[in-house]
Design a protein around this motif. Structure first.
Motif, PDB file in Angstrom:
ATOM      1  N   LYS A 116       0.713  -1.223   0.059  1.00 32.55           N
ATOM      2  CA  LYS A 116       0.120  -0.029   0.061  1.00 32.55           C
ATOM      3  C   LYS A 116       0.827   1.286  -0.099  1.00 32.55           C
ATOM      4  N   LYS A 158      -1.377   0.700   9.492  1.00 32.43           N
ATOM      5  CA  LYS A 158      -1.752  -0.254   8.632  1.00 32.43           C
ATOM      6  C   LYS A 158      -0.700  -0.854   8.123  1.00 32.43           C
ATOM      7  N   GLY A 163      -5.324  -6.372   4.268  1.00 27.96           N
ATOM      8  CA  GLY A 163      -6.555  -6.657   3.668  1.00 27.96           C
ATOM      9  C   GLY A 163      -7.493  -7.230   4.582  1.00 27.96           C
ATOM     10  N   GLY A 164      -8.866  -7.008   4.226  1.00 24.41           N
ATOM     11  CA  GLY A 164     -10.111  -7.418   5.215  1.00 24.41           C
ATOM     12  C   GLY A 164      -9.819  -6.709   6.425  1.00 24.41           C
ATOM     13  N   GLY A 165      -9.073  -5.554   6.730  1.00 20.31           N
ATOM     14  CA  GLY A 165      -9.204  -4.518   7.721  1.00 20.31           C
ATOM     15  C   GLY A 165      -8.309  -5.280   8.997  1.00 20.31           C
ATOM     16  N   GLU A 200      -0.389   6.453   8.425  1.00 21.12           N
ATOM     17  CA  GLU A 200      -0.806   7.799   7.724  1.00 21.12           C
ATOM     18  C   GLU A 200      -2.031   8.361   8.702  1.00 21.12           C
ATOM     19  N   LYS A 201      -2.213   9.502   8.314  1.00 19.35           N
ATOM     20  CA  LYS A 201      -3.140  10.292   9.253  1.00 19.35           C
ATOM     21  C   LYS A 201      -4.466   9.707   9.116  1.00 19.35           C
ATOM     22  N   TYR A 202      -5.123   9.602  10.496  1.00 16.40           N
ATOM     23  CA  TYR A 202      -6.337   9.069  10.702  1.00 16.40           C
ATOM     24  C   TYR A 202      -7.534   9.915  10.385  1.00 16.40           C
ATOM     25  N   ILE A 203      -8.603   9.700   9.778  1.00 13.27           N
ATOM     26  CA  ILE A 203      -9.811  10.718   9.483  1.00 13.27           C
ATOM     27  C   ILE A 203     -10.735  10.019  10.578  1.00 13.27           C
ATOM     28  N   HIS A 208     -16.215   5.957   2.690  1.00 18.66           N
ATOM     29  CA  HIS A 208     -15.297   5.229   1.970  1.00 18.66           C
ATOM     30  C   HIS A 208     -15.831   5.176   0.379  1.00 18.66           C
ATOM     31  N   GLN A 232     -20.106  -0.158   7.023  1.00 13.04           N
ATOM     32  CA  GLN A 232     -19.076  -1.205   7.432  1.00 13.04           C
ATOM     33  C   GLN A 232     -19.007  -1.677   8.613  1.00 13.04           C
ATOM     34  N   HIS A 235     -14.292  -2.430   9.684  1.00 14.62           N
ATOM     35  CA  HIS A 235     -13.614  -2.074   8.425  1.00 14.62           C
ATOM     36  C   HIS A 235     -13.953  -3.136   7.230  1.00 14.62           C
ATOM     37  N   GLU A 275      -9.397   2.829  -4.045  1.00 11.56           N
ATOM     38  CA  GLU A 275     -10.157   3.430  -3.049  1.00 11.56           C
ATOM     39  C   GLU A 275      -9.938   4.792  -2.459  1.00 11.56           C
ATOM     40  N   LEU A 277     -10.723   7.626   0.833  1.00  7.07           N
ATOM     41  CA  LEU A 277     -11.513   8.218   1.956  1.00  7.07           C
ATOM     42  C   LEU A 277     -11.877   9.491   1.733  1.00  7.07           C
ATOM     43  N   GLU A 288      -5.948   2.922  -1.479  1.00 10.06           N
ATOM     44  CA  GLU A 288      -5.351   1.538  -1.953  1.00 10.06           C
ATOM     45  C   GLU A 288      -5.968   1.145  -3.291  1.00 10.06           C
TER      46      GLU A 288
HETATM   47  P1  ADP Z   1      -8.050  -3.290   3.917  1.00 15.31           P
HETATM   48  O1  ADP Z   1      -7.070  -3.435   2.717  1.00 15.31           O
HETATM   49  O2  ADP Z   1      -7.534  -4.035   5.288  1.00 15.31           O
HETATM   50  O3  ADP Z   1      -9.463  -3.182   3.623  1.00 15.31           O
HETATM   51  P2  ADP Z   1      -8.191  -0.345   3.665  1.00 15.31           P
HETATM   52  O4  ADP Z   1      -6.840   0.420   3.585  1.00 15.31           O
HETATM   53  O5  ADP Z   1      -9.145  -0.745   2.528  1.00 15.31           O
HETATM   54  O6  ADP Z   1      -7.740  -1.607   4.361  1.00 15.31           O
HETATM   55  O7  ADP Z   1      -9.111   0.279   4.660  1.00 15.31           O
HETATM   56  C1  ADP Z   1     -10.064  -0.474   5.108  1.00 15.31           C
HETATM   57  C2  ADP Z   1     -11.122   0.721   5.825  1.00 15.31           C
HETATM   58  O8  ADP Z   1     -10.530   1.138   7.273  1.00 15.31           O
HETATM   59  C3  ADP Z   1     -11.347   1.808   5.187  1.00 15.31           C
HETATM   60  O9  ADP Z   1     -12.740   1.649   4.540  1.00 15.31           O
HETATM   61  C4  ADP Z   1     -11.872   2.816   6.353  1.00 15.31           C
HETATM   62  O10 ADP Z   1     -12.967   2.320   7.051  1.00 15.31           O
HETATM   63  C5  ADP Z   1     -10.770   2.382   7.576  1.00 15.31           C
HETATM   64  N1  ADP Z   1      -9.458   3.208   7.322  1.00 15.31           N
HETATM   65  C6  ADP Z   1      -8.404   3.025   6.617  1.00 15.31           C
HETATM   66  N2  ADP Z   1      -7.301   3.858   6.530  1.00 15.31           N
HETATM   67  C7  ADP Z   1      -7.937   5.064   7.266  1.00 15.31           C
HETATM   68  C8  ADP Z   1      -7.598   6.283   7.677  1.00 15.31           C
HETATM   69  N3  ADP Z   1      -6.413   6.758   7.190  1.00 15.31           N
HETATM   70  N4  ADP Z   1      -8.402   7.147   8.398  1.00 15.31           N
HETATM   71  C9  ADP Z   1      -9.647   6.568   8.640  1.00 15.31           C
HETATM   72  N5  ADP Z   1     -10.165   5.231   8.430  1.00 15.31           N
HETATM   73  C10 ADP Z   1      -9.119   4.630   7.537  1.00 15.31           C
END
Ligand code: ADP
Length: 451
Positions: A116, A158, A163-165, A200-203, A208, A232, A235, A275, A277, A288
């Motif tokens: 990623k 992260k 994958g899969g949260g 990375e910065k968290y929102i 999504h 979701q 995640h 994808e 945010l 990603e």
């Molecule tokens: P995965 O590949 O494990 O599914 P993702 O990068 O696609 O991981 O992120 C999955 C979910 O996690 C997003 O849809 C969101 O809900 C949450 N998420 C990921 N990154 C962030 C972020 N920087 N800030 C807030 N929520 C996040």
């Protein structure tokens, strides 16, 4: 065009690929584990090869077994579906070495998109906005603390190969960072081949939103609009729709233009999903690329009329996008998908088992993608997806009405499913008005379950 393809997957997506192949007049080979002997993908493929025991590491993930099955049946190409080997660059490479076409991107692109933080870098260089973060995997807690201090808390850790949260941790302060980093590294190490973690910065309350792309082997890229996937749980997506209720035509156009440029620069080919945010100010940030077909692809198919799986196969056969798409992409009406999972309504634990009674909904604007049947068994070894219920309407209001009636007529006996939860979400006023983000389920669950 290919004469025969092998499908390296199971369940609804294996059937979905069989449908696309049949529409193209291509013969299909199913592979199956011993637990899936009585599955519909085995029944409806032209040929089927058992590739090992129930455990996916010894069947659906076993590259030599899948390749041997393709060789003995003379399959010219392999469709990997989603999950399993779909984003495995080594598998794509072995297919190539065996003279079998992998229906997906090149191994190099799959590898790059699978990490990623690499994908972030590539997107950033091409002018796609990304969240501030560490450019590479973190090598120490000190380094992580430095980046987090620069970016400002909260940050999210992260897994590079995530994958899969899994492997994600939200960090609110410097004190808790070292511990959470160690936890995330352990989890990622156990779940993925690469244990690397970046931050990375968290929102806090993002939406999504993701864009569907198709790219051919001749350098042409098209973007088929966006999907809203903010409903979701932990995640994991539960409900997806297209278009997003909050997407403006201008932001859509700007994002499409930036993505076309970025994907051309990478040499992307195949179907794929980018994808993002969206923060509270309505700005989109890349997170990603999923270099494969996704579970929620049908909502895009419903509003564009384009068969994405057929398109993937035609792209792999060397066809050009202009011939596949036959004209400009038009977004028509509104589509919603509910993922019907076999899970306990309160604990959400997977609830596999035998389906003793079944009624699939139908009627105008309703589509069900599933591989279940009466007396069929959802085995405990794989994911708990029972069916995808997709509806299409002229607008979002009509789509929600159709989803309600389709959920009411969807009967699954013998196992618990997420149908009652989905039905309650459809009644929620904030859902109906499009006023939601990824925290919707966590915030509302208690009140939704009471009603
Ligand atoms: P995965 O590949 O494990 O599914 P993702 O990068 O696609 O991981 O992120 C999955 C979910 O996690 C997003 O849809 C969101 O809900 C949450 N998420 C990921 N990154 C962030 C972020 N920087 N800030 C807030 N929520 C996040």
């Amino acid at each position: 065009m290919f004469q025969k393809i092998l499908i390296a997957n199971r369940g609804e997506i294996a059937l979905r690929v069989i449908c696309a192949a049949k529409d193209l007049g291509i013969k299909t080979v199913a592979v199956y584990s011993e637990a899936d002997r009585h599955s519909l993908h085995v029944r409806f493929a032209d040929e089927a090869v058992c590739i090992g025991p129930a455990k996916s590491a010894r069947s659906y993930l076993d590259i030599p077994s899948v390749i041997s099955a393709a060789e003995i049946t003379n399959a010219e190409a392999i469709h990997p579906g989603y999950g399993f080997l779909s984003e495995n660059d080594r598998f794509a490479e072995v297919c190539g070495m065996s003279g079998i076409k992998f229906i997906g991107p090149t191994p190099e692109v799959t590898r790059m998109m699978g990490l990623k933080q690499k994908a972030r870098q590539v997107m950033k260089e091409a002018g796609v906005p990304v969240l501030p973060g560490s450019p590479e995997a973190l090598t120490s807690a000190e380094e992580a603390l430095d980046y987090a201090a620069k970016i400002g808390y909260p940050v999210i850790l992260k897994a590079a190969a995530g994958g899969g949260g899994r492997g994600m941790r939200v960090v609110h302060s410097a004190e808790e960072l070292p511990n959470l980093l160690a936890q995330a590294q352990n989890e990622a190490g156990a779940a993925f081949t690469v244990p690397d973690i970046y931050l990375e910065k968290y929102i806090g309350a993002p939406r999504h939103i993701e864009f569907q792309v198709l790219a051919d082997e001749h350098g042409n890229v098209e973007v088929l609009g966006e999907r809203e996937c903010s409903i979701q749980r932990r995640h994991q997506k539960l409900i997806e729709e297209a278009p997003s209720p909050v997407m403006s035509p201008q932001l859509r156009e700007e994002t499409i233009a930036a993505l076309k440029k970025a994907l051309k620069a990478i040499g992307y080919r195949n179907a794929g999903t980018v994808e993002f945010l969206m923060d509270e100010q309505g700005k989109l940030y890349f997170i990603e690329v999923n270099a494969r077909i996704q579970v929620e692809h049908p909502v895009t198919e419903m509003i564009t009329g384009i068969d994405l799986v057929k398109s993937q196969i035609r792209i792999a056969a060397g066809e050009r996008l202009e011939d596949i798409l036959e004209g400009p992409i038009r977004l028509n009406g509104h589509a919603i998908e509910c993922r019907i999972n076999a899970e306990h309504p309160e604990t959400f634990a997977p609830c596999p088992g035998k389906i003793t009674g079944l009624n699939l909904p139908g009627g105008i604007g309703v589509r069900v993608d599933t591989a279940v049947y009466t007396d069929g068994v959802i085995p405990p070894y794989y994911d708990s997806l029972v069916a995808k219920l997709i509806v299409h309407g002229r607008d979002r209001t009509e789509a929600i009405a159709r989803m309600k009636r389709a959920l009411d007529m969807f009967v699954v006996e013998g196992i618990y499913t997420s149908i009652p939860l989905q039905r309650k979400i459809m009644d929620d006023e904030d859902f109906a008005s499009g006023n939601f983000d990824t925290t919707f389920i966590a915030r509302k669950l208690a009140s939704i379950q009471k009603h």
